[in-house]
Design an enzyme around this catalytic site. Sequence first.
Site, PDB file in Angstrom:
ATOM      1  N   GLN A   1      43.735  44.998  37.428  1.00 22.44           N
ATOM      2  CA  GLN A   1      43.702  43.604  36.961  1.00 22.44           C
ATOM      3  C   GLN A   1      43.590  43.569  35.440  1.00 22.44           C
ATOM      4  O   GLN A   1      42.717  44.205  34.854  1.00 22.44           O
ATOM      5  CB  GLN A   1      42.506  42.876  37.612  1.00 22.44           C
ATOM      6  CG  GLN A   1      42.426  41.406  37.285  1.00 22.44           C
ATOM      7  CD  GLN A   1      43.593  40.605  37.863  1.00 22.44           C
ATOM      8  OE1 GLN A   1      43.972  40.745  39.010  1.00 22.44           O
ATOM      9  NE2 GLN A   1      44.177  39.753  37.037  1.00 22.44           N
TER      10      GLN A   1
ATOM     11  N   LYS B   1      43.499  38.404  46.039  1.00 19.29           N
ATOM     12  CA  LYS B   1      44.432  39.488  46.386  1.00 19.29           C
ATOM     13  C   LYS B   1      43.879  40.288  47.557  1.00 19.29           C
ATOM     14  O   LYS B   1      44.595  40.600  48.507  1.00 19.29           O
ATOM     15  CB  LYS B   1      44.657  40.385  45.158  1.00 19.29           C
ATOM     16  CG  LYS B   1      45.514  39.708  44.102  1.00 19.29           C
ATOM     17  CD  LYS B   1      45.536  40.437  42.760  1.00 19.29           C
ATOM     18  CE  LYS B   1      46.330  39.618  41.749  1.00 19.29           C
ATOM     19  NZ  LYS B   1      46.257  40.124  40.377  1.00 19.29           N
TER      20      LYS B   1
ATOM     21  N   ASP C   1      52.619  46.041  40.584  1.00 16.24           N
ATOM     22  CA  ASP C   1      52.784  44.988  39.572  1.00 16.24           C
ATOM     23  C   ASP C   1      54.150  45.097  38.895  1.00 16.24           C
ATOM     24  O   ASP C   1      54.586  44.172  38.207  1.00 16.24           O
ATOM     25  CB  ASP C   1      51.687  45.113  38.495  1.00 16.24           C
ATOM     26  CG  ASP C   1      50.652  43.997  38.589  1.00 16.24           C
ATOM     27  OD1 ASP C   1      50.944  42.962  39.225  1.00 16.24           O
ATOM     28  OD2 ASP C   1      49.561  44.163  38.011  1.00 16.24           O
TER      29      ASP C   1
END
Length: 303
Positions: free
Chosen positions: A99, A55, A122
């Site tokens: 994460q 990422k 997200d």
Amino acid sequence: MSQARIIDGKAIAASVRDEIASRAAALLAESGARPGLAVILVGEDPASQVYVRNKDATAEACGFHSVKHTLPESTSEADLLNLVETLNNDAAIHGILVQLPLPGHIDESKVLRLIKPEKDVDGFHPVNVGLLNAGEMKSALVPCTPAGSMVLLKRTLGDKLSGQNAVVIGRSNIVGKPMASLLLQESCTVTIAHSRTRDLPSVVRAADIVVAAVGRPEMVKGDWIKPGATVIDVGINRIPAPERGEGKSRLVGDVAFDEAVGHAGAITPVPGGVGPMTIAMLMANTLTAARRQLGLKDEAPLF
Ligand code: NAD
């Protein structure tokens, strides 16, 4: 039997990343700002470390301002909440990603709910879940994997989604439910199948579009697929591959690809299908978040 067209997620993801990089360069020229992404990793889970590295590297390659926070496993919930709060108030950061999974002593939903919805790249915050379900796409941030699956579908079917029978297998908050919501917005007739669904093969046989997000290797058999259907395989499963040598493994999807390829009209492979789209859509969400926070209008959708 005719062979399905293989949907090349790797190539489509590369074209999405190129488009994002050029839009980010235009944004920099227009406003002097770079989209800013902060990724937080707590602990040493090897798979999470790889995801976070990818990422970060992709954000850099797109010309973003990218910040990585790597915290020890022993980090307290209070310290993590403090970091999220600091990033919420940092004007150079437009997207925050924590994460998952987090260590057991940290309440995941408490952390995710503290992220400002406009920085929630997200798309997991309840505000974004609500906006997506209400069809408020000018304000929502959409979870990356279903958003990427949608790009693949639109690149494959163009404007032919309306009225199609779509079956989503799996009802998770991360993939199944938001995917069903996106398909509904495209005027598909949507069925969500799950672990309690009766006679799954016959449900799948009625589908013009099948999205499999289960996490069971090659569960969906070739003869479940209606001839000519479009198949999006979200599953990523590692299985033993002794034919490659002792202790070796390989990745397969939730669909028995070798069988389904003889029935479907188009199908995503695993790896190289939905997987590469997820990070590309994280970049798209970060750019969208940055534009909104800078008071600029959303750009044209990526399909
Ligand atoms: P999950 O475990 O949260 O949900 C799985 C869903 O499958 C559940 O809703 C369950 O009801 C359903 N299910 C389980 N057994 C079933 C059965 N026998 N028949 C029908 N339905 C059944 O998983 P998830 O997070 O949604 O992920 C699903 C898969 O997608 C996993 O393989 C995961 O690795 C993969 N995934 C891939 C990406 C990507 O970037 N490509 C991203 C997220 C998840």
